[in-house]
Motif scaffolding. Structure first.
Motif, PDB file in Angstrom:
ATOM      1  N   ASP A 120       0.837  -1.209   0.000  1.00  0.00           N
ATOM      2  CA  ASP A 120       0.000   0.000   0.000  1.00  0.00           C
ATOM      3  C   ASP A 120       0.870   1.257   0.000  1.00  0.00           C
ATOM      4  N   GLU A 121       1.919   1.268   0.829  1.00  0.00           N
ATOM      5  CA  GLU A 121       2.790   2.436   0.866  1.00  0.00           C
ATOM      6  C   GLU A 121       3.549   2.595  -0.447  1.00  0.00           C
ATOM      7  N   HIS A 122       3.981   1.491  -1.000  1.00  0.00           N
ATOM      8  CA  HIS A 122       4.694   1.541  -2.280  1.00  0.00           C
ATOM      9  C   HIS A 122       3.806   2.148  -3.365  1.00  0.00           C
ATOM     10  N   LEU A 123       2.561   1.708  -3.441  1.00  0.00           N
ATOM     11  CA  LEU A 123       1.639   2.227  -4.460  1.00  0.00           C
ATOM     12  C   LEU A 123       1.339   3.708  -4.229  1.00  0.00           C
ATOM     13  N   ALA A 124       1.246   4.110  -2.976  1.00  0.00           N
ATOM     14  CA  ALA A 124       0.954   5.513  -2.674  1.00  0.00           C
ATOM     15  C   ALA A 124       2.154   6.412  -2.943  1.00  0.00           C
ATOM     16  N   ASN A 125       3.353   5.938  -2.605  1.00  0.00           N
ATOM     17  CA  ASN A 125       4.556   6.769  -2.729  1.00  0.00           C
ATOM     18  C   ASN A 125       5.098   6.839  -4.143  1.00  0.00           C
ATOM     19  N   GLY A 126       5.050   5.716  -4.850  1.00  0.00           N
ATOM     20  CA  GLY A 126       5.594   5.693  -6.202  1.00  0.00           C
ATOM     21  C   GLY A 126       7.092   5.576  -6.273  1.00  0.00           C
ATOM     22  N   ILE A 127       7.773   5.419  -5.128  1.00  0.00           N
ATOM     23  CA  ILE A 127       9.229   5.253  -5.129  1.00  0.00           C
ATOM     24  C   ILE A 127       9.548   3.802  -5.465  1.00  0.00           C
ATOM     25  N   ARG A 128      10.323   3.588  -6.523  1.00  0.00           N
ATOM     26  CA  ARG A 128      10.581   2.227  -7.005  1.00  0.00           C
ATOM     27  C   ARG A 128      11.759   1.550  -6.318  1.00  0.00           C
ATOM     28  N   GLY A 129      12.712   2.346  -5.828  1.00  0.00           N
ATOM     29  CA  GLY A 129      13.880   1.760  -5.201  1.00  0.00           C
ATOM     30  C   GLY A 129      14.826   2.829  -4.702  1.00  0.00           C
ATOM     31  N   PHE A 176      18.644   3.755  11.597  1.00  0.00           N
ATOM     32  CA  PHE A 176      17.650   4.391  10.736  1.00  0.00           C
ATOM     33  C   PHE A 176      17.132   3.364   9.732  1.00  0.00           C
ATOM     34  N   ASP A 177      15.819   3.202   9.664  1.00  0.00           N
ATOM     35  CA  ASP A 177      15.187   2.279   8.722  1.00  0.00           C
ATOM     36  C   ASP A 177      14.680   3.089   7.530  1.00  0.00           C
ATOM     37  N   ARG A 178      15.390   2.987   6.413  1.00  0.00           N
ATOM     38  CA  ARG A 178      15.082   3.818   5.247  1.00  0.00           C
ATOM     39  C   ARG A 178      13.663   3.609   4.726  1.00  0.00           C
ATOM     40  N   TRP A 179      13.068   2.454   4.982  1.00  0.00           N
ATOM     41  CA  TRP A 179      11.739   2.150   4.444  1.00  0.00           C
ATOM     42  C   TRP A 179      10.609   2.496   5.405  1.00  0.00           C
ATOM     43  N   ASN A 180      10.902   2.646   6.703  1.00  0.00           N
ATOM     44  CA  ASN A 180       9.824   2.781   7.682  1.00  0.00           C
ATOM     45  C   ASN A 180       9.941   3.949   8.638  1.00  0.00           C
ATOM     46  N   THR A 181      11.037   4.692   8.608  1.00  0.00           N
ATOM     47  CA  THR A 181      11.235   5.727   9.616  1.00  0.00           C
ATOM     48  C   THR A 181      10.228   6.865   9.502  1.00  0.00           C
ATOM     49  N   ASP A 190       6.675   8.730   7.235  1.00  0.00           N
ATOM     50  CA  ASP A 190       5.566   8.560   6.309  1.00  0.00           C
ATOM     51  C   ASP A 190       5.901   9.189   4.961  1.00  0.00           C
ATOM     52  N   GLN A 191       5.490   8.550   3.895  1.00  0.00           N
ATOM     53  CA  GLN A 191       5.602   9.081   2.535  1.00  0.00           C
ATOM     54  C   GLN A 191       7.034   9.447   2.145  1.00  0.00           C
ATOM     55  N   GLN A 192       7.989   8.769   2.786  1.00  0.00           N
ATOM     56  CA  GLN A 192       9.390   8.991   2.475  1.00  0.00           C
ATOM     57  C   GLN A 192      10.094   7.645   2.425  1.00  0.00           C
ATOM     58  N   VAL A 193      10.918   7.469   1.416  1.00  0.00           N
ATOM     59  CA  VAL A 193      11.842   6.334   1.361  1.00  0.00           C
ATOM     60  C   VAL A 193      13.221   6.938   1.155  1.00  0.00           C
ATOM     61  N   THR A 239      15.678   2.233  16.844  1.00  0.00           N
ATOM     62  CA  THR A 239      15.618   2.856  15.527  1.00  0.00           C
ATOM     63  C   THR A 239      14.801   4.136  15.582  1.00  0.00           C
ATOM     64  N   VAL A 240      15.290   5.186  14.944  1.00  0.00           N
ATOM     65  CA  VAL A 240      14.569   6.466  14.906  1.00  0.00           C
ATOM     66  C   VAL A 240      13.197   6.269  14.269  1.00  0.00           C
ATOM     67  N   SER A 241      12.163   6.834  14.890  1.00  0.00           N
ATOM     68  CA  SER A 241      10.825   6.787  14.309  1.00  0.00           C
ATOM     69  C   SER A 241      10.291   8.203  14.162  1.00  0.00           C
ATOM     70  N   LEU A 242      10.478   8.772  12.989  1.00  0.00           N
ATOM     71  CA  LEU A 242       9.921  10.087  12.727  1.00  0.00           C
ATOM     72  C   LEU A 242       8.405  10.019  12.628  1.00  0.00           C
ATOM     73  N   ARG A 243       7.886   8.871  12.216  1.00  0.00           N
ATOM     74  CA  ARG A 243       6.435   8.688  12.175  1.00  0.00           C
ATOM     75  C   ARG A 243       5.836   8.912  13.569  1.00  0.00           C
ATOM     76  N   ALA A 244       6.428   8.244  14.572  1.00  0.00           N
ATOM     77  CA  ALA A 244       5.892   8.325  15.926  1.00  0.00           C
ATOM     78  C   ALA A 244       5.973   9.754  16.464  1.00  0.00           C
ATOM     79  N   ARG A 245       7.076  10.442  16.194  1.00  0.00           N
ATOM     80  CA  ARG A 245       7.216  11.822  16.669  1.00  0.00           C
ATOM     81  C   ARG A 245       6.146  12.713  16.052  1.00  0.00           C
ATOM     82  N   LYS A 246       5.944  12.552  14.757  1.00  0.00           N
ATOM     83  CA  LYS A 246       4.970  13.384  14.045  1.00  0.00           C
ATOM     84  C   LYS A 246       3.552  13.127  14.543  1.00  0.00           C
TER      85      LYS A 246
END
Length: 348
Positions: free
Chosen positions: A34-43, A151-156, A158-161, A210-217
């Motif tokens: 779902d996040e991949h489809l929403a973000n459009g980042i391929r890699g 730092f988890d590049r895929w999950n740290t 929202d809407q960022q990879v 691991t840093v969680s910017l999602r949780a802070r936001k």
């Protein structure tokens, strides 16, 4: 600020060869479809731990920009390095490493850390330095990499990879392939708590989590009613403020812009943060290319500008608008006008 006798003399980039795709991250349980489809980042491209630290990548990008610029070591009066992530060592001066491993010399050095806007903030500060010292040039570099367990590049966030890479430019008061026409910066520090989080820590990775910017936001947005809507409104207002200022100073408008450079963030962010409010089409950007690299922290704008100048058809008079925003929050915009197609452009 409108600039006179300020030029881009060289650009450079360094991108690691190793690639991690969104499909691989999904299969490993580090990302969702779902996040991949929403973000459009391929890699993303992934730096080697042993010899592709952010400053090593930034130094390589800087060497390329310096070689293309035609300047000498003695003419580089300032080196400014911007970043967002751990640079490879604690209690250390990354900007000095970049200088020592790229342009050399005895120019002043400085480090800028203003989130994803660090590269453009460094650009504007260097512009002021070069404008005040008309016999000099400056190197601006930016580099970031993002690794577990810190730092988890895929999950740290929202809407960022987050991908790894570095970019650099040489600013000159003498000559260049493009003229820096105008720049503007605008900040709204009332938004600073969004990414701050709760309790203070004694040092990086102090708790081993691991840093969680999602949780802070999310924690911040729960502190007030309608805070999400108010935050979006403030950010939109700031975007228009900085873009309006740079257009006024340059004496131009969006209809005269040939290309737009922005960060490689999620599809929703670029659609509603740039394309719809500014009336710009994705064909005027390098966003589709950037979807294979992700958000390279402070380096996006320098890397993307380098890719634009290397690969797109350019004509004298073409104007490029670049817009950045970094946590804190700070917005910076530049308008650059092409004077000639550099020899390293492959489109002609």
């Amino acid at each position: 600020m409108r600039w006179d006798n300020l030029y881009l003399a060289g650009l450079g980039a360094y991108l690691p060869e190793a690639v991690e795709t969104a499909e691989q991250a999904i299969e490993a349980g580090r990302y969702t479809l779902d996040e991949h489809l929403a973000n459009g980042i391929r890699g993303v491209h992934v730096a080697r731990l042993e010899d592709e630290s952010p400053v090593q990548m930034a130094s390589a990008a800087a060497r390329q920009a310096f070689e293309r610029s035609g300047h000498t070591t003695e003419e580089i009066g300032l080196v400014v390095h911007g970043h967002n992530s751990h640079q490879g060592q604690e209690f250390w001066t990354p900007a000095s490493y970049v200088q020592n491993n790229s342009v050399g010399g005895n120019g002043a050095t400085a480090e800028i850390r203003q989130g994803s806007n660090s590269g453009l903030a460094a650009f504007e500060l260097a512009a002021s330095w070069v404008a005040a010292r008309t016999d000099t040039a400056a190197l601006v570099s930016a580099g970031d990499s993002f690794h577990l367990p810190y730092f988890d590049r895929w999950n740290t966030d929202d809407q960022q990879v987050f991908g790894d890479g570095a970019g650099a430019l040489i600013l000159s008061s003498r000559t260049g392939f493009a003229k820096v026409v105008a720049s503007a910066s605008f900040s709204d520090s009332t938004l600073e708590p969004i990414y701050r989080g709760g309790a203070w820590t004694t040092g990086p990775f102090a708790e081993g989590k691991t840093v969680s910017l999602r949780a802070r936001k999310r924690a911040y947005l729960q502190t007030g009613e309608n805070l999400y809507e108010e935050t979006v409104e403030r950010m939109t207002k700031s975007l228009f403020a900085v873009v309006g200022q740079v257009f006024d100073d340059a004496g131009t408008d969006i209809s005269k812009i040939k290309y737009l450079i922005h960060a490689n963030t999620g599809q929703t962010i670029v659609d509603w943060g740039f394309y719809h409010p500014l009336g710009v089409d994705v064909s005027q950007t390098v966003y589709d290319w950037g979807r294979d690299y992700g958000h390279m922290g402070a380096a996006d704008h320098l890397v993307n500008l380098n890719h634009l100048v290397e690969t797109r058809p350019l004509s004298p008079g073409d104007k490029v608008l670049t817009i950045g925003v970094g946590t804190g929050f700070m917005w910076t915009a530049f308008i650059i006008e092409i004077l000639e197609t550099p020899s390293w452009n492959t489109a002609s």
